[in-house]
Design a protein around this motif. Structure first.
Motif, PDB file in Angstrom:
ATOM      1  N   LEU A 199       6.871   4.374   5.854  1.00 54.02           N
ATOM      2  CA  LEU A 199       5.439   4.220   5.570  1.00 54.02           C
ATOM      3  C   LEU A 199       5.146   4.389   4.082  1.00 54.02           C
ATOM      4  O   LEU A 199       5.384   5.454   3.501  1.00 54.02           O
ATOM      5  CB  LEU A 199       4.654   5.278   6.371  1.00 54.02           C
ATOM      6  N   GLY A 200       4.650   3.329   3.476  1.00 53.83           N
ATOM      7  CA  GLY A 200       4.222   3.400   2.078  1.00 53.83           C
ATOM      8  C   GLY A 200       5.351   3.510   1.079  1.00 53.83           C
ATOM      9  O   GLY A 200       5.101   3.749  -0.109  1.00 53.83           O
ATOM     10  N   ILE A 201       6.602   3.365   1.548  1.00 50.13           N
ATOM     11  CA  ILE A 201       7.755   3.526   0.649  1.00 50.13           C
ATOM     12  C   ILE A 201       8.728   2.360   0.765  1.00 50.13           C
ATOM     13  O   ILE A 201       9.296   1.908  -0.220  1.00 50.13           O
ATOM     14  CB  ILE A 201       8.489   4.865   0.934  1.00 50.13           C
ATOM     15  N   LEU A 202       8.904   1.854   1.989  1.00 50.58           N
ATOM     16  CA  LEU A 202       9.929   0.826   2.204  1.00 50.58           C
ATOM     17  C   LEU A 202       9.506  -0.103   3.345  1.00 50.58           C
ATOM     18  O   LEU A 202       9.564   0.275   4.518  1.00 50.58           O
ATOM     19  CB  LEU A 202      11.266   1.517   2.550  1.00 50.58           C
ATOM     20  N   GLY A 203       9.029  -1.283   2.972  1.00 48.85           N
ATOM     21  CA  GLY A 203       8.801  -2.332   3.967  1.00 48.85           C
ATOM     22  C   GLY A 203       7.671  -2.089   4.958  1.00 48.85           C
ATOM     23  O   GLY A 203       7.640  -2.735   6.011  1.00 48.85           O
ATOM     24  N   ARG A 204       6.780  -1.169   4.656  1.00 55.11           N
ATOM     25  CA  ARG A 204       5.684  -0.881   5.585  1.00 55.11           C
ATOM     26  C   ARG A 204       4.501  -0.323   4.800  1.00 55.11           C
ATOM     27  O   ARG A 204       4.630   0.720   4.138  1.00 55.11           O
ATOM     28  CB  ARG A 204       6.129   0.126   6.654  1.00 55.11           C
TER      29      ARG A 204
ATOM     30  N   VAL B 195       0.855  -1.185   0.000  1.00 61.04           N
ATOM     31  CA  VAL B 195       0.000   0.000   0.000  1.00 61.04           C
ATOM     32  C   VAL B 195       0.894   1.239   0.000  1.00 61.04           C
ATOM     33  O   VAL B 195       1.676   1.417   0.932  1.00 61.04           O
ATOM     34  CB  VAL B 195      -0.912   0.021   1.246  1.00 61.04           C
ATOM     35  N   PRO B 196       0.832   2.083  -1.018  1.00 64.11           N
ATOM     36  CA  PRO B 196       1.597   3.341  -0.961  1.00 64.11           C
ATOM     37  C   PRO B 196       0.887   4.378  -0.091  1.00 64.11           C
ATOM     38  O   PRO B 196      -0.171   4.092   0.490  1.00 64.11           O
ATOM     39  CB  PRO B 196       1.670   3.778  -2.421  1.00 64.11           C
ATOM     40  N   GLY B 197       1.493   5.565  -0.028  1.00 60.86           N
ATOM     41  CA  GLY B 197       0.877   6.661   0.711  1.00 60.86           C
ATOM     42  C   GLY B 197       1.584   6.931   2.024  1.00 60.86           C
ATOM     43  O   GLY B 197       1.736   6.037   2.862  1.00 60.86           O
ATOM     44  N   HIS B 198       2.021   8.165   2.238  1.00 64.79           N
ATOM     45  CA  HIS B 198       2.749   8.490   3.465  1.00 64.79           C
ATOM     46  C   HIS B 198       2.362   9.859   4.022  1.00 64.79           C
ATOM     47  O   HIS B 198       2.824  10.247   5.074  1.00 64.79           O
ATOM     48  CB  HIS B 198       4.266   8.413   3.229  1.00 64.79           C
ATOM     49  N   GLU B 199       1.507  10.583   3.315  1.00 65.94           N
ATOM     50  CA  GLU B 199       0.983  11.842   3.842  1.00 65.94           C
ATOM     51  C   GLU B 199      -0.430  11.558   4.334  1.00 65.94           C
ATOM     52  O   GLU B 199      -1.286  11.192   3.532  1.00 65.94           O
ATOM     53  CB  GLU B 199       0.922  12.920   2.748  1.00 65.94           C
ATOM     54  N   PHE B 200      -0.678  11.710   5.630  1.00 60.20           N
ATOM     55  CA  PHE B 200      -2.023  11.385   6.112  1.00 60.20           C
ATOM     56  C   PHE B 200      -2.356  12.153   7.389  1.00 60.20           C
ATOM     57  O   PHE B 200      -1.490  12.653   8.102  1.00 60.20           O
ATOM     58  CB  PHE B 200      -2.153   9.876   6.385  1.00 60.20           C
ATOM     59  N   ALA B 201      -3.647  12.213   7.640  1.00 55.99           N
ATOM     60  CA  ALA B 201      -4.145  12.566   8.973  1.00 55.99           C
ATOM     61  C   ALA B 201      -5.193  11.509   9.309  1.00 55.99           C
ATOM     62  O   ALA B 201      -5.864  10.985   8.415  1.00 55.99           O
ATOM     63  CB  ALA B 201      -4.764  13.961   8.986  1.00 55.99           C
ATOM     64  N   GLY B 202      -5.304  11.165  10.581  1.00 59.15           N
ATOM     65  CA  GLY B 202      -6.245  10.111  10.956  1.00 59.15           C
ATOM     66  C   GLY B 202      -6.503  10.108  12.447  1.00 59.15           C
ATOM     67  O   GLY B 202      -6.163  11.063  13.156  1.00 59.15           O
TER      68      GLY B 202
END
Lengths: 316, 316
Positions: free
Chosen positions: B102-107, B52-59
């Motif tokens: 997050l969403g880039i390398l191994g996570r 799953v890509p994506g590393h800019e988030f709010a939650g």
């Protein structure tokens, strides 16, 4: 006067015109001059320079409007600025866009009986240091420039890439200032010479650690690439070598690992002169041969030998 | 859970496994995620990333052993360090050699209903800022990283190369901190958008002056070369773009003009979050479109349009 002159090839001239001082300039009789890598490049056509090469020298002022200089033993900053631009106003004549550079750009150099430089470029040297020590002020100033540009902590790990002239002087300057650099190179004999100067040495290809600071004095195309491999994330590369290979160079690690790359060239003379005067550094073991001006061609051949650190020309 | 998954191609999965927290990790339900240039590169195979890509988030934290985090609205630092190496010990998990990203390398990343991150990576956000503002903390942190790495004087001339997402955020961060950057680019429409944000703009090819500081956010191969042309002697280039062209790149001016090149990547979240909370920067005019997770493919297409600054995915 007698002079080594480069014009397509390097030749000894017996009747080269004496330099004529313009207002604000003095005439220096050269006593000793050093041959450096840039001179060898000029003799291969670098900078499209025509004239007398040579920019490392010690000599005596024989003609000057300035009584503080007349008759004095001096060394000389090699960049002569216009005195009017923003760089010159900031005390950075060595970045003046209109500068001439002794023996490199638009100004005859030190491989001759006489040279001329602006009075502001000339720095008297104390009686306590000999000409064959003072002639190292110019290349050593390039080493001391590092301290002007960036702060190195004494506990940082530092590797100097390159076991040549510049690598040796940079490492000696670091050691003189109480750092503990490792000199890394490919030439066993040169590394042994470095070790005899009290420097820690290493076979470059055997290096595995990451260093806080990597100083590229390799003069080789692969130096910068190797520096990128050897520096830790957030570390610094000090680039003293203009030979860096562009081809196949991947700059992404500079960004990903947040490396700082500091280009570094000539420096102010005073810190280097002070270090020599204080005896922090004794460069004389680096002198392999001293030739006369008449032996200039042989001197250049000797300087090309990678096992030689420093070849001098003596005008006397 | 629903998730956009990259495995040779990008696809929406309706039954992707929910993340399972390991000790010290929390589960976050994603409310908003931003698509950035790195995500577009990942969708072209960059980093050989699968997941799953994506590393800019709010939650919002929906599962945590940490009572200070449970139920809180959060953003999250994307680099998860090993916690044991020299980099982690120095507080620089984002340079940990064993890190996951997050969403880039191994996570797995944020283009999903849920993600997991170590508790230490999660930063609660104040009620006063909305999710569509908080989602800008990550890219804005990369802009604020510049201030952590080097001191810029308010009277220095600064040009930001690149009129894209990163260029806009870097310029807004500089403006928010009372600097006066010029954004230089090639796209008239984007420069006009920048001007509407109150930024000074220029057609890049028309630049003639030399700048104290050049920040390369161009994302293009020619950016670094252009930066070398535009920086004054002894000036600084801040390299935000990993796309720098190696081929035909002459690094000699870096040495001759004593340029400092500072590689710069991710930054700490707190300064960026503080700037958003204080209202120094309002990034909302940069939002072009908000898509649902189901519309992920269309969202990626919209993000590829160079005229769009920021495309968001909303999980709700």
């Amino acid at each position: 006067m007698r002079a080594l002159v480069f014009d397509r090839s390097l030749e000894l001239h017996g009747d080269y015109p004496d330099p004529v001082a313009r207002p604000g300039e003095s005439i220096v009789r050269v006593s000793v001059a050093g041959i450096c890598g840039t001179d060898l490049e000029i003799a291969r056509g670098y900078m499209q320079y025509h004239g007398v090469p040579g920019h490392e020298f010690a000599g005596r002022v024989v003609e000057s409007q300035n009584p503080a200089l007349r008759g004095k033993r001096v060394v000389g900053e090699i960049n002569a600025g216009c005195g009017r631009c923003a760089a010159c106003s900031a005390g950075l004549a060595r970045h003046c866009p209109n500068r001439t550079v002794l023996g490199i750009l638009g100004r005859d150099g030190a491989f001759a009986e006489y040279l001329k430089l602006p009075d502001v470029n000339l720095i008297p040297i104390p009686d306590s240091i000999t000409d064959d020590v003072a002639v190292f002020v110019e290349p050593l100033a390039a080493a001391y420039e590092i301290f002007e540009q960036t702060h190195l902590a004494r506990n940082q790990t530092i590797v100097v890439l390159g076991d040549g002239r510049l690598g040796a002087l940079v490492a000696l300057a670091l050691k003189g200032e109480k750092y503990l650099p490792i000199v890394a190179g490919h030439h066993r004999e040169k590394l042994a010479q470095m070790a005899r100067l009290g420097l820690e040495t290493a076979e470059e290809s055997a290096l595995r650690d990451k260093f806080d600071v990597v100083i590229d004095c390799s003069g080789s195309e692969s130096g910068f690439r190797r520096a990128i491999e050897l520096v830790r994330p957030r570390g610094r590369i000090i680039l003293k070598s203009t030979a860096a290979a562009a081809a196949e160079l991947n700059l992404a690690p500079i960004v990903v690992n947040e490396i700082t790359v500091i280009g570094s060239r000539c420096g102010r003379f005073q810190p280097a002169l002070d270090a020599l005067t204080a005896g922090k550094i004794d460069p004389r073991p680096l002198i392999d041969h001293t030739f006369t001006l008449e032996e200039g061609m042989a001197a250049f051949e000797a300087a090309k030998n990678p096992l030689n650190f420093k070849v001098l020309l003596s005008a006397t």
